[in-house]
Motif scaffolding. Sequence first.
Motif, PDB file in Angstrom:
ATOM      1  N   ASP A   1       0.825  -1.209   0.000  1.00  0.00           N
ATOM      2  CA  ASP A   1       0.000   0.000   0.000  1.00  0.00           C
ATOM      3  C   ASP A   1       0.864   1.267   0.000  1.00  0.00           C
ATOM      4  N   ARG A   2       1.928   1.212   0.778  1.00  0.00           N
ATOM      5  CA  ARG A   2       2.802   2.376   0.876  1.00  0.00           C
ATOM      6  C   ARG A   2       3.461   2.681  -0.475  1.00  0.00           C
ATOM      7  N   LYS A   3       3.906   1.621  -1.158  1.00  0.00           N
ATOM      8  CA  LYS A   3       4.537   1.794  -2.465  1.00  0.00           C
ATOM      9  C   LYS A   3       3.529   2.359  -3.471  1.00  0.00           C
ATOM     10  N   LYS A   4       2.335   1.827  -3.451  1.00  0.00           N
ATOM     11  CA  LYS A   4       1.278   2.294  -4.360  1.00  0.00           C
ATOM     12  C   LYS A   4       0.933   3.756  -4.068  1.00  0.00           C
ATOM     13  N   SER A   5       0.877   4.100  -2.811  1.00  0.00           N
ATOM     14  CA  SER A   5       0.593   5.475  -2.418  1.00  0.00           C
ATOM     15  C   SER A   5       1.680   6.420  -2.930  1.00  0.00           C
ATOM     16  N   PHE A   6       2.934   6.017  -2.796  1.00  0.00           N
ATOM     17  CA  PHE A   6       4.043   6.823  -3.287  1.00  0.00           C
ATOM     18  C   PHE A   6       3.963   6.995  -4.799  1.00  0.00           C
ATOM     19  N   GLU A   7       3.663   5.915  -5.504  1.00  0.00           N
ATOM     20  CA  GLU A   7       3.545   5.973  -6.965  1.00  0.00           C
ATOM     21  C   GLU A   7       2.417   6.904  -7.386  1.00  0.00           C
ATOM     22  N   ASN A   8       1.294   6.836  -6.679  1.00  0.00           N
ATOM     23  CA  ASN A   8       0.158   7.708  -6.993  1.00  0.00           C
ATOM     24  C   ASN A   8       0.511   9.179  -6.753  1.00  0.00           C
TER      25      ASN A   8
ATOM     26  N   PHE B 127       3.521  10.500  -6.817  1.00  0.00           N
ATOM     27  CA  PHE B 127       4.476  10.890  -7.855  1.00  0.00           C
ATOM     28  C   PHE B 127       3.747  11.203  -9.160  1.00  0.00           C
ATOM     29  N   ALA B 128       2.827  10.341  -9.550  1.00  0.00           N
ATOM     30  CA  ALA B 128       2.068  10.546 -10.785  1.00  0.00           C
ATOM     31  C   ALA B 128       1.255  11.842 -10.700  1.00  0.00           C
ATOM     32  N   HIS B 129       0.642  12.082  -9.566  1.00  0.00           N
ATOM     33  CA  HIS B 129      -0.139  13.306  -9.372  1.00  0.00           C
ATOM     34  C   HIS B 129       0.759  14.537  -9.460  1.00  0.00           C
ATOM     35  N   ASP B 130       1.913  14.483  -8.798  1.00  0.00           N
ATOM     36  CA  ASP B 130       2.847  15.615  -8.812  1.00  0.00           C
ATOM     37  C   ASP B 130       3.351  15.907 -10.226  1.00  0.00           C
ATOM     38  N   GLU B 131       3.640  14.851 -10.986  1.00  0.00           N
ATOM     39  CA  GLU B 131       4.114  15.040 -12.365  1.00  0.00           C
ATOM     40  C   GLU B 131       3.015  15.637 -13.245  1.00  0.00           C
ATOM     41  N   GLU B 132       1.789  15.185 -13.046  1.00  0.00           N
ATOM     42  CA  GLU B 132       0.673  15.724 -13.817  1.00  0.00           C
ATOM     43  C   GLU B 132       0.460  17.203 -13.491  1.00  0.00           C
ATOM     44  N   LEU B 133       0.545  17.543 -12.213  1.00  0.00           N
ATOM     45  CA  LEU B 133       0.391  18.932 -11.795  1.00  0.00           C
ATOM     46  C   LEU B 133       1.509  19.797 -12.377  1.00  0.00           C
ATOM     47  N   LYS B 134       2.721  19.285 -12.346  1.00  0.00           N
ATOM     48  CA  LYS B 134       3.867  20.002 -12.909  1.00  0.00           C
ATOM     49  C   LYS B 134       3.648  20.270 -14.396  1.00  0.00           C
ATOM     50  N   PHE B 135       3.148  19.270 -15.124  1.00  0.00           N
ATOM     51  CA  PHE B 135       2.863  19.417 -16.548  1.00  0.00           C
ATOM     52  C   PHE B 135       1.808  20.507 -16.780  1.00  0.00           C
ATOM     53  N   LYS B 136       0.743  20.474 -15.988  1.00  0.00           N
ATOM     54  CA  LYS B 136      -0.337  21.457 -16.137  1.00  0.00           C
ATOM     55  C   LYS B 136       0.150  22.866 -15.824  1.00  0.00           C
ATOM     56  N   VAL B 137       0.961  23.005 -14.770  1.00  0.00           N
ATOM     57  CA  VAL B 137       1.498  24.317 -14.407  1.00  0.00           C
ATOM     58  C   VAL B 137       2.387  24.848 -15.529  1.00  0.00           C
TER      59      VAL B 137
END
Length: 97
Positions: free
Chosen positions: A1-8, A10-20
Amino acid sequence: DRKKSFENKFAHDEELKFKVNAKRNKYLGQWVSKVLGYNEDDQKKYIQDLIKADFQEVGDEDVFRKIKEDLKNYNISEKDIRLKMNETLENAKKDFA
């Protein structure tokens, strides 16, 4: 669960960075278009060209080079371009806060 949470996260942060970054490029495109005296259609095309330029390499230097080249005859310094890039990045971040 912890690994999946970290991956999620990271994916969210990268998507936000792209949008910004895309929003920053839109703001930059509006600024450059105004300097160049573009009409609304030309502005839309320029914004798309700027967004495409951002995919040339990692980081902001590709965008900087394009803007510098496009404004070379308008007496706008590299420092002013970089200041505008920082200003529009901060504005874009606020849009997603």
